[in-house]
Design a protein around this motif. Structure first.
Motif, PDB file in Angstrom:
ATOM      1  N   PHE A 147       0.833  -1.196   0.000  1.00 53.39           N
ATOM      2  CA  PHE A 147       0.000   0.000   0.000  1.00 53.39           C
ATOM      3  C   PHE A 147       0.869   1.247   0.000  1.00 53.39           C
ATOM      4  N   LYS A 148       0.265   2.374  -0.390  1.00 58.27           N
ATOM      5  CA  LYS A 148       0.868   3.696  -0.252  1.00 58.27           C
ATOM      6  C   LYS A 148      -0.259   4.689   0.007  1.00 58.27           C
ATOM      7  N   SER A 149      -0.107   5.545   1.029  1.00 62.21           N
ATOM      8  CA  SER A 149      -1.093   6.559   1.369  1.00 62.21           C
ATOM      9  C   SER A 149      -0.433   7.926   1.266  1.00 62.21           C
ATOM     10  N   GLU A 150      -1.153   8.914   0.708  1.00 63.92           N
ATOM     11  CA  GLU A 150      -0.593  10.245   0.508  1.00 63.92           C
ATOM     12  C   GLU A 150      -1.633  11.321   0.810  1.00 63.92           C
ATOM     13  N   LEU A 151      -1.168  12.451   1.344  1.00 61.70           N
ATOM     14  CA  LEU A 151      -1.983  13.644   1.500  1.00 61.70           C
ATOM     15  C   LEU A 151      -1.363  14.734   0.634  1.00 61.70           C
ATOM     16  N   ILE A 152      -2.141  15.302  -0.295  1.00 59.99           N
ATOM     17  CA  ILE A 152      -1.649  16.233  -1.309  1.00 59.99           C
ATOM     18  C   ILE A 152      -2.197  17.636  -1.034  1.00 59.99           C
ATOM     19  N   GLN A 159     -10.301  31.316   2.437  1.00 57.99           N
ATOM     20  CA  GLN A 159      -9.731  30.884   3.711  1.00 57.99           C
ATOM     21  C   GLN A 159      -9.866  29.377   3.910  1.00 57.99           C
ATOM     22  N   VAL A 160     -10.002  28.641   2.807  1.00 53.47           N
ATOM     23  CA  VAL A 160     -10.200  27.191   2.887  1.00 53.47           C
ATOM     24  C   VAL A 160      -9.016  26.470   2.248  1.00 53.47           C
ATOM     25  N   ILE A 161      -8.351  25.633   3.033  1.00 55.78           N
ATOM     26  CA  ILE A 161      -7.245  24.813   2.542  1.00 55.78           C
ATOM     27  C   ILE A 161      -7.832  23.628   1.763  1.00 55.78           C
ATOM     28  N   GLN A 162      -7.344  23.430   0.543  1.00 56.45           N
ATOM     29  CA  GLN A 162      -7.818  22.343  -0.316  1.00 56.45           C
ATOM     30  C   GLN A 162      -6.784  21.212  -0.314  1.00 56.45           C
ATOM     31  N   LEU A 163      -7.248  19.993  -0.059  1.00 54.76           N
ATOM     32  CA  LEU A 163      -6.364  18.833   0.049  1.00 54.76           C
ATOM     33  C   LEU A 163      -6.981  17.638  -0.671  1.00 54.76           C
ATOM     34  N   GLN A 179     -10.031  10.978  -1.763  1.00 51.55           N
ATOM     35  CA  GLN A 179     -10.998  11.706  -0.947  1.00 51.55           C
ATOM     36  C   GLN A 179     -10.594  13.180  -0.905  1.00 51.55           C
ATOM     37  N   PRO A 180     -11.412  14.094  -1.483  1.00 55.07           N
ATOM     38  CA  PRO A 180     -11.107  15.521  -1.349  1.00 55.07           C
ATOM     39  C   PRO A 180     -11.366  15.984   0.083  1.00 55.07           C
ATOM     40  N   LEU A 181     -10.531  16.899   0.564  1.00 55.07           N
ATOM     41  CA  LEU A 181     -10.651  17.398   1.932  1.00 55.07           C
ATOM     42  C   LEU A 181     -10.575  18.922   1.923  1.00 55.07           C
ATOM     43  N   GLN A 182     -11.302  19.550   2.821  1.00 50.92           N
ATOM     44  CA  GLN A 182     -11.251  20.993   2.992  1.00 50.92           C
ATOM     45  C   GLN A 182     -11.122  21.317   4.473  1.00 50.92           C
ATOM     46  N   VAL A 183     -10.226  22.260   4.792  1.00 51.38           N
ATOM     47  CA  VAL A 183     -10.005  22.680   6.185  1.00 51.38           C
ATOM     48  C   VAL A 183      -9.968  24.205   6.205  1.00 51.38           C
ATOM     49  N   GLU A 193      -5.512  23.061  12.447  1.00 54.35           N
ATOM     50  CA  GLU A 193      -5.010  21.688  12.407  1.00 54.35           C
ATOM     51  C   GLU A 193      -5.714  20.923  11.305  1.00 54.35           C
ATOM     52  N   ILE A 194      -4.963  20.056  10.650  1.00 53.50           N
ATOM     53  CA  ILE A 194      -5.503  19.165   9.630  1.00 53.50           C
ATOM     54  C   ILE A 194      -5.525  17.767  10.229  1.00 53.50           C
ATOM     55  N   ARG A 195      -6.712  17.213  10.359  1.00 53.38           N
ATOM     56  CA  ARG A 195      -6.868  15.860  10.895  1.00 53.38           C
ATOM     57  C   ARG A 195      -7.498  14.976   9.832  1.00 53.38           C
ATOM     58  N   TYR A 196      -6.882  13.845   9.600  1.00 49.83           N
ATOM     59  CA  TYR A 196      -7.501  12.847   8.720  1.00 49.83           C
ATOM     60  C   TYR A 196      -7.015  11.477   9.151  1.00 49.83           C
ATOM     61  N   ARG A 197      -7.981  10.580   9.380  1.00 49.18           N
ATOM     62  CA  ARG A 197      -7.670   9.268   9.949  1.00 49.18           C
ATOM     63  C   ARG A 197      -6.847   9.483  11.223  1.00 49.18           C
TER      64      ARG A 197
END
Length: 221
Positions: A147-152, A159-163, A179-183, A193-197
């Motif tokens: 496996f390989k997991s990445e956060l981009i 004012q929204v961080i796009q990940l 999975q798109p993420l917004q913080v 703070e950025i929290r994921y899993r």
């Protein structure tokens, strides 16, 4: 990085050539590019955090067509050849079929194939010089297992961080899950703070092109 020959040898002698052994060669990669506590930066499109453990088969692709020769067909440019050890010598081979296999050698290490070896229906050639050297490129190979997991980082929109989070499972050519993420980026003195899993990142600074952050915890397996 660790390199090893897998326990399961592809012994093709009975089918392809008497007394010839072709060994499956894999590379194992296990780790992450950052450690807990590190401060790092990423530009748009860069990996902010990752975790990986997988085995790959090193692959080479000829830059141009390799002409047909006695016992084998022509190979088109870009055809993937997989690293093997043929009677202990490094080579790049076609996937073994029920009746045939072709292997190519770079004996002087100049990134050009200079010899080949083929076997059809149990009749094998000797290792033969090619008429002309055939340049090739080493490429990122498909993931054999793991496996390989990445956060981009994808930038800042207002004012929204796009990940984007992405997983690869048993194949490096394309993510098996995204999975798109917004913080929301809070203003000082609040801490963003950025929290994921099970990962936690503390944002130090972010704009439309770059983010600076500290790794509080990373991805587990």
């Amino acid at each position: 990085m660790k390199t090893f020959i897998t326990a399961g040898l592809l012994v093709l002698a009975a089918q392809l050539a008497a007394c010839t052994t072709i060994a499956d060669l894999t590379e194992t990669r296990d780790g992450a590019r950052f450690r807990v506590g590190d401060r790092a930066s990423a530009r748009v499109g860069d990996v902010m955090l990752d975790r990986y453990r997988y085995a790959t088969e090193p692959t080479a692709k000829p830059r141009s067509e390799i002409a047909a020769a006695p016992g084998r067909y022509a190979l088109r440019a870009g055809y993937p050849l997989v690293a093997r050890r043929v009677d202990g010598e490094a080579a790049y081979c076609t996937p073994p079929q029920a009746s045939s296999v072709a292997c190519f050698y770079d004996r002087d290490g100049d990134r050009a194939f200079d010899h080949d070896w083929v076997s059809n229906w149990g009749v094998a050639s000797s290792v033969r010089p090619l008429p002309v050297p055939e340049p090739y490129d080493k490429v990122d190979s498909r993931m054999a297992r793991g496996f390989k997991s990445e956060l981009i980082y994808l930038g800042l929109n207002g004012q929204v961080i796009q990940l984007r989070y992405q997983d690869y499972t048993d194949d490096l050519s394309a993510p098996s899950y995204t999975q798109p993420l917004q913080v929301r980026l809070d203003t000082a003195p609040a801490v963003t703070e950025i929290r994921y899993r099970d990962a936690l990142l503390r944002v130090l600074e972010a704009d439309a092109t770059q983010i600076r952050y500290q790794i509080i915890s990373g991805f587990s397996e």
